[in-house]
Structures are given as structure tokens and as C-alpha cells.
Design an enzyme around this catalytic site. Structure first.
Site, PDB file in Angstrom:
ATOM      1  N   PHE A  24       0.865  -1.180   0.000  1.00  0.00           N
ATOM      2  CA  PHE A  24       0.000   0.000   0.000  1.00  0.00           C
ATOM      3  C   PHE A  24       0.903   1.232   0.000  1.00  0.00           C
ATOM      4  CE2 PHE A  24      -3.002   3.110   1.688  1.00  0.00           C
ATOM      5  CZ  PHE A  24      -4.130   2.808   0.939  1.00  0.00           C
ATOM      6  N   ALA A  58      -0.045  -2.015   5.922  1.00  0.00           N
ATOM      7  CA  ALA A  58       0.725  -1.933   7.164  1.00  0.00           C
ATOM      8  C   ALA A  58       0.132  -2.789   8.280  1.00  0.00           C
ATOM      9  CB  ALA A  58       0.834  -0.475   7.615  1.00  0.00           C
ATOM     10  N   VAL A  59      -1.181  -2.900   8.342  1.00  0.00           N
ATOM     11  CA  VAL A  59      -1.830  -3.667   9.413  1.00  0.00           C
ATOM     12  C   VAL A  59      -1.404  -5.136   9.378  1.00  0.00           C
ATOM     13  CG1 VAL A  59      -4.072  -4.478  10.259  1.00  0.00           C
ATOM     14  CG2 VAL A  59      -3.781  -2.097   9.613  1.00  0.00           C
ATOM     15  N   GLU A  60      -1.045  -5.630   8.219  1.00  0.00           N
ATOM     16  CA  GLU A  60      -0.652  -7.030   8.081  1.00  0.00           C
ATOM     17  C   GLU A  60       0.787  -7.298   8.513  1.00  0.00           C
ATOM     18  OE1 GLU A  60      -4.227  -6.182   6.246  1.00  0.00           O
ATOM     19  OE2 GLU A  60      -2.355  -5.301   5.521  1.00  0.00           O
ATOM     20  N   VAL A  83       2.065   4.982   6.133  1.00  0.00           N
ATOM     21  CA  VAL A  83       0.701   5.310   6.523  1.00  0.00           C
ATOM     22  C   VAL A  83       0.596   6.835   6.473  1.00  0.00           C
ATOM     23  CG1 VAL A  83      -1.099   5.078   8.270  1.00  0.00           C
ATOM     24  CG2 VAL A  83       0.647   3.281   8.035  1.00  0.00           C
ATOM     25  N   GLU A  87      -8.634  11.719   5.658  1.00  0.00           N
ATOM     26  CA  GLU A  87      -9.690  12.569   6.210  1.00  0.00           C
ATOM     27  C   GLU A  87     -10.438  11.921   7.368  1.00  0.00           C
ATOM     28  OE1 GLU A  87     -12.178  13.764   2.978  1.00  0.00           O
ATOM     29  OE2 GLU A  87     -10.519  14.634   1.861  1.00  0.00           O
ATOM     30  N   THR A  88     -10.098  10.670   7.697  1.00  0.00           N
ATOM     31  CA  THR A  88     -10.803   9.975   8.779  1.00  0.00           C
ATOM     32  C   THR A  88      -9.816   9.568   9.866  1.00  0.00           C
ATOM     33  OG1 THR A  88     -10.507   7.751   7.875  1.00  0.00           O
ATOM     34  CG2 THR A  88     -12.401   9.018   7.061  1.00  0.00           C
ATOM     35  N   HIS A  90      -9.045   6.639  10.627  1.00  0.00           N
ATOM     36  CA  HIS A  90      -8.450   5.347  10.272  1.00  0.00           C
ATOM     37  C   HIS A  90      -6.935   5.357  10.467  1.00  0.00           C
ATOM     38  CE1 HIS A  90      -8.166   1.490   8.237  1.00  0.00           C
ATOM     39  NE2 HIS A  90      -7.249   2.004   7.430  1.00  0.00           N
ATOM     40  N   ARG A 129      11.522  11.791   3.859  1.00  0.00           N
ATOM     41  CA  ARG A 129      12.157  10.734   4.641  1.00  0.00           C
ATOM     42  C   ARG A 129      12.728   9.623   3.754  1.00  0.00           C
ATOM     43  NH1 ARG A 129       8.926  13.790   7.127  1.00  0.00           N
ATOM     44  NH2 ARG A 129       8.961  14.090   9.369  1.00  0.00           N
TER      45      ARG A 129
END
Length: 155
Positions: A24, A58-60, A83, A87-88, A90, A129
Site C-alpha cells: 500500500f 501496514a496492518v498485516e 501510513v 480525512e478519517t 483510520h 524521509r
């Protein structure tokens, strides 16, 4: 007095390293991956020392880090991802899950799990970065992995 410190990372004996990279935000994470692999090569790590695992997001990362740590084969696991705040809320959940998951794996399996996941407000900060004004976080993740491996060997 015994003084334990990181050794010079340029003179490190190679050991098996696993890199987990999120696909992602691939334009950003591919640059993290390139920087990490180039740095490992500079430090004498041939391809057979490196295991590269791509995950959807990233969650995985923590689950794969846990599975790799269970193998008791690697001297360090490097987690790379990006990440970027949207707008949320999350973003906040993802950042917390990934950082806590990686830390839990490191503590449970006593292996360095290096958090090379960029958590930025926007894409411009991420690119800063990746060789910009904030260095290259893929390279820095490798240096951290080598230092932590050396420190743990001394303990």
C-alpha cells in the site's frame, strides 16, 4: 564498568534478515525497500541473507513479523510501510495497531523488529524521509537492525 554499545554497522558479520514491506502506497514503500536492500548490500549482506515478504498493507505487518520470529532464524526483522493521514481517524488506528503489534513481537520473541513504517501527515513528508531533508528511513532501519543485533549479542 561494562559498557555495551552498538558496533560499527559497516563491519558487521552478516546474519539472516527479514524485510516486510507493505505494498500500500507502493511508490513510497518501494523506495524504502530499495534503500534498505542497498544498505544491507553495502554492509556485506548477500541476497541469500535477505528474506523479503510483501504484505497488502501496514496492518498485516505484525502477523508476518510474528510468523518470521517464530522460525527463530532471523537476527532482525525490518518492517517497512507508509501510513499517510487521510480525512478519517483510520490513520490513528492503523498506526497504533502496527506499532504495538511490532513491539509485542519484539518483546515476545526477543528479536529486533525495526519499525520503519512512515507515519506522516502527507506524501511530501514521506518523500522527505526517503533521501530528503530527514534522511532515508529505509537505510536507517537497516542501521538500527544491525546495531540492535550487535547489542543483543553482547548482552
Amino acid at each position: 564498568m561494562k559498557h555495551i554499545k552498538a558496533e560499527n554497522t559497516n563491519n558487521h558479520e552478516p546474519f539472516p534478515v527479514a524485510i516486510i514491506v507493505s505494498v500500500f502506497n507502493r511508490d513510497i514503500t518501494s523506495e524504502l525497500q530499495k534503500g534498505a536492500i542497498l544498505r544491507l548490500a553495502e554492509c556485506g549482506f548477500d541476497e541469500h541473507y535477505i528474506t523479503l515478504v510483501e504484505v497488502p498493507g501496514a496492518v498485516e505487518i505484525p502477523l508476518v513479523a510474528q510468523r518470521l520470529a517464530q522460525k527463530n532464524k532471523y537476527g532482525a526483522v525490518i518492517a517497512l510501510g507508509a501510513v499517510i493521514r487521510g480525512e478519517t481517524s483510520h490513520y490513528d488506528y492503523v498506526c497504533q495497531q502496527v506499532s504495538e503489534g511490532c513491539q509485542r513481537v519484539a518483546l515476545e520473541f526477543e528479536i529486533p523488529v525495526i519499525f520503519g513504517v512512515l507515519t506522516t501527515e502527507n506524501e511530501a513528508q514521506a518523500w522527505d524521509r526517503l533521501g530528503g531533508k530527514h534522511g532515508h528511513k529505509g537505510v536507517e532501519a537497516v542501521d538500527c537492525a544491525l546495531a540492535m543485533n550487535a547489542i543483543l549479542k553482547q548482552l
